[in-house]
Design a protein around this motif. Structure first.
Motif, PDB file in Angstrom:
ATOM      1  N   TYR A   9       0.727  -1.355   0.086  1.00 26.15           N
ATOM      2  CA  TYR A   9       0.047  -0.004   0.036  1.00 26.15           C
ATOM      3  C   TYR A   9       0.757   1.265  -0.124  1.00 26.15           C
ATOM      4  O   TYR A   9       1.960   1.116   0.404  1.00 26.15           O
ATOM      5  N   PRO A  10       0.465   2.481  -0.218  1.00 32.82           N
ATOM      6  CA  PRO A  10       0.985   3.634  -0.255  1.00 32.82           C
ATOM      7  C   PRO A  10       1.639   4.121   1.123  1.00 32.82           C
ATOM      8  O   PRO A  10       0.840   3.567   1.890  1.00 32.82           O
ATOM      9  N   MET A  47       2.401   6.007   4.324  1.00 31.41           N
ATOM     10  CA  MET A  47       1.566   7.171   4.850  1.00 31.41           C
ATOM     11  C   MET A  47       2.590   8.498   4.832  1.00 31.41           C
ATOM     12  O   MET A  47       3.286   8.779   4.795  1.00 31.41           O
ATOM     13  N   GLY A  99       7.708   7.770   6.834  1.00 34.34           N
ATOM     14  CA  GLY A  99       6.903   6.486   7.264  1.00 34.34           C
ATOM     15  C   GLY A  99       7.143   5.878   8.547  1.00 34.34           C
ATOM     16  O   GLY A  99       6.325   5.126   8.726  1.00 34.34           O
ATOM     17  N   LEU A 139      -7.686   7.000   9.842  1.00 32.95           N
ATOM     18  CA  LEU A 139      -7.218   6.220   8.464  1.00 32.95           C
ATOM     19  C   LEU A 139      -8.651   6.088   7.700  1.00 32.95           C
ATOM     20  O   LEU A 139      -9.640   5.721   7.677  1.00 32.95           O
ATOM     21  N   GLN A 168      -8.093   5.121   4.128  1.00 32.79           N
ATOM     22  CA  GLN A 168      -7.471   3.930   3.223  1.00 32.79           C
ATOM     23  C   GLN A 168      -6.663   3.196   3.598  1.00 32.79           C
ATOM     24  O   GLN A 168      -6.071   3.373   4.744  1.00 32.79           O
ATOM     25  N   ASN A 169      -6.328   1.985   3.016  1.00 31.65           N
ATOM     26  CA  ASN A 169      -5.238   1.133   3.179  1.00 31.65           C
ATOM     27  C   ASN A 169      -3.864   1.706   2.866  1.00 31.65           C
ATOM     28  O   ASN A 169      -3.648   2.505   1.858  1.00 31.65           O
ATOM     29  N   VAL A 170      -3.118   1.777   4.100  1.00 34.41           N
ATOM     30  CA  VAL A 170      -1.691   2.337   3.808  1.00 34.41           C
ATOM     31  C   VAL A 170      -0.455   1.460   4.704  1.00 34.41           C
ATOM     32  O   VAL A 170      -0.795   0.615   5.131  1.00 34.41           O
ATOM     33  N   SER A 171       0.624   2.170   4.259  1.00 34.12           N
ATOM     34  CA  SER A 171       1.992   1.499   4.882  1.00 34.12           C
ATOM     35  C   SER A 171       2.786   2.374   5.751  1.00 34.12           C
ATOM     36  O   SER A 171       2.407   3.683   5.562  1.00 34.12           O
ATOM     37  N   LEU A 187      -3.369  -1.922   7.382  1.00 37.41           N
ATOM     38  CA  LEU A 187      -2.057  -0.963   7.667  1.00 37.41           C
ATOM     39  C   LEU A 187      -0.852  -2.191   7.849  1.00 37.41           C
ATOM     40  O   LEU A 187      -0.936  -2.700   8.551  1.00 37.41           O
TER      41      LEU A 187
END
Length: 490
Positions: free
Chosen positions: A249-250, A252, A270, A286, A288-291, A314
């Protein structure tokens, strides 16, 4: 006069002959009616038994946790005829209407004829003898029954502990059933005076006494008198699929927090830094799905992820430090954490106790020295966790709720620690699971080797995994079919 007398004598003889013929005909007709009635009574007895079998099978199929072995065992316990020597003991059916002052009766036996290993179906025979007025007729009815287990994984009801290979009980209490899945003898060792309030199930192909044999264990067995039965294993206890690789995922976005003229970089490159008084109790929304990379805590500060009503994922490298991580959600919302390395925080995890946090712990870098996840102190750990190969330690006065699943080799619950909720299960089919020094589990244990000592306790509850994030499609509906042939006279 002589002629008249001769005629009267002749007519009398003829009349008596006709009367005898008539009475004999009536007797034969009555016997034929009773014989026919005996046949219908026999047929009715077979039909009543068929209805009893169908009802028992339908009722048992409501229990989605039953395997084929347990289903047939419970069904046959209810409907098959008992035996004395080589003779089956018939069941009496006498709830028929009286016929000409006589009570009809059917004596029915039901026996297993054949087990079809390829299809899992079984064939039975119902034999019914109809009786009335000294007349008897017998019919037999073939019956084929097929049971298909429900889809997905279902925990056995009233399960306390499952052990794939071995169990050692020193002292403590198991309130629930034990399932030993090793057919070898002497795989359950008693090394003290434990209490088992439940049955001990062994495989159908068990080769001998499951209890290790010595004078001490014989004394315990004689005193406690545990009930040992065959056929307790419901299904193969294997690990559910583990997501590999983790999703991508993108990263943060950077985020700064200002307060009292000071600024703190909460997220930078990050990394999430809960390490300043400005973010002593901070919330990250949050959407959306993120890293992220590393989530760091100090000084018992708190980070809350707000997911609203969404299912958010996450992916992070690790979580470490002294602090608290919580999840805030609305109905339908949840957070799934994918942790590549490990989580090691001195504090609470999801203290709000919502069933809205699931955690995956990735593989160890060094397979010969797997990582260890430790929950200690007075921290609460309210999440469902699945570790690829990590060993687990729940020590001190720590608490754990929901599901703890690992492919590791060791799980320890010790020193007053507890694991309990309506869905708690320590599921570690390849591990040695130890409850020691007052450790307490309310739920069930699935292990390779299980050890109980130091006054530890397992309190069984009926585990419902229908909402489990790891065991998908649990509790599918089982299918049962009953096919009968015609009742034919023997």
């Amino acid at each position: 006069m002589v002629t008249v007398v001769m005629l009267l004598l002749l007519f009398s003889i003829l009349g008596m002959a006709l009367l005898a013929i008539t009475m004999n005909s009536m007797k034969q007709s009555s016997g034929e009616v009773k014989s026919q009635s005996a046949y219908y009574i026999a047929e009715s007895g077979a039909t009543l038994k068929l209805q009893e079998v169908e009802k028992a099978a339908t009722d048992l199929a409501q229990d989605t946790s039953l395997s084929q072995v347990l289903f047939y065992r419970e069904l046959e316990k209810a409907v098959l005829s008992a035996s004395s020597g080589n003779q089956l003991i018939p069941e009496d059916f006498s709830n028929f209407e009286m016929q000409q002052g006589e009570q009809p009766q059917a004596k029915v036996t039901t026996e297993l004829v054949k087990v079809n290993a390829d299809t899992g179906s079984r064939e039975y025979q119902i034999v019914s003898k109809g009786i009335i007025g000294g007349r008897e007729r017998t019919v037999s009815m073939p019956l084929t029954l097929n049971y298909t287990e429900g889809g997905g994984f279902v925990m056995p009801k009233n399960l306390g502990v499952y052990a794939k290979s071995r169990m050692v009980l020193t002292n403590g209490t198991i309130n629930g059933d034990i399932i030993m899945d090793n057919p070898a003898p002497q795989v359950l060792e008693i090394d003290g005076d434990p209490t088992v309030n439940g049955k001990v199930y062994v495989p159908l192909n068990s080769t001998g006494n499951v209890f290790k044999s010595d004078s001490k264990q014989k004394w315990w067995f004689d005193q406690k008198g545990p009930i040992v039965e065959k056929g307790g294993n419901v299904q193969e206890m294997k690990l559910p699929p583990f997501p590999q690789p983790f999703p991508s995922y993108p990263m943060m976005a950077d985020q700064k927090i200002s307060k009292d003229g000071n600024t703190h970089e909460l997220i930078t490159g990050g990394n999430i830094n809960v390490t300043n008084y400005i973010v002593a109790d901070v919330t990250i929304k949050l959407e959306q799905n993120v890293s992220a990379k590393v989530i760091s805590f100090n000084s018992s500060r708190k980070l809350t992820f707000d997911v609203g009503s969404k299912d958010i994922s996450l992916v992070v490298d690790s979580i470490a430090g002294s602090g608290h991580l919580d999840v805030k959600s609305q109905q339908g919302g949840s957070l799934t954490l994918y942790i590549r390395d490990n989580i090691s925080i001195e504090g609470h995890l999801n203290k709000s106790r919502g069933k809205d946090l699931s955690i995956y712990i990735g593989s160890s870098v060094n397979s010969t020295k797997p990582k260890t996840l430790i929950s200690s102190g007075y921290a609460e750990f309210n999440a469902s966790l699945y570790a690829k190969d990590a060993n687990i330690k729940i020590v001190g006065s720590a608490g754990f709720k929901e599901q703890l699943i690992t492919g590791g080799s060791s799980v320890q619950v010790t020193g007053g620690a507890s694991a309990q909720s309506d869905t708690t299960v320590i599921y570690a089919p390849d591990a040695t699971v130890e409850l020691v020094q007052g450790g307490r589990l309310v739920g069930a244990v699935v292990s390779n080797v299980f050890k109980l000592s130091g006054g530890a306790t397992v309190q069984s509850t009926n585990i419902d995994l229908s909402d489990s994030p790891f065991f998908e499609e649990t509790g599918g509906e089982p299918q049962v079919s009953v096919d009968s042939g015609a009742a034919l006279e023997q």
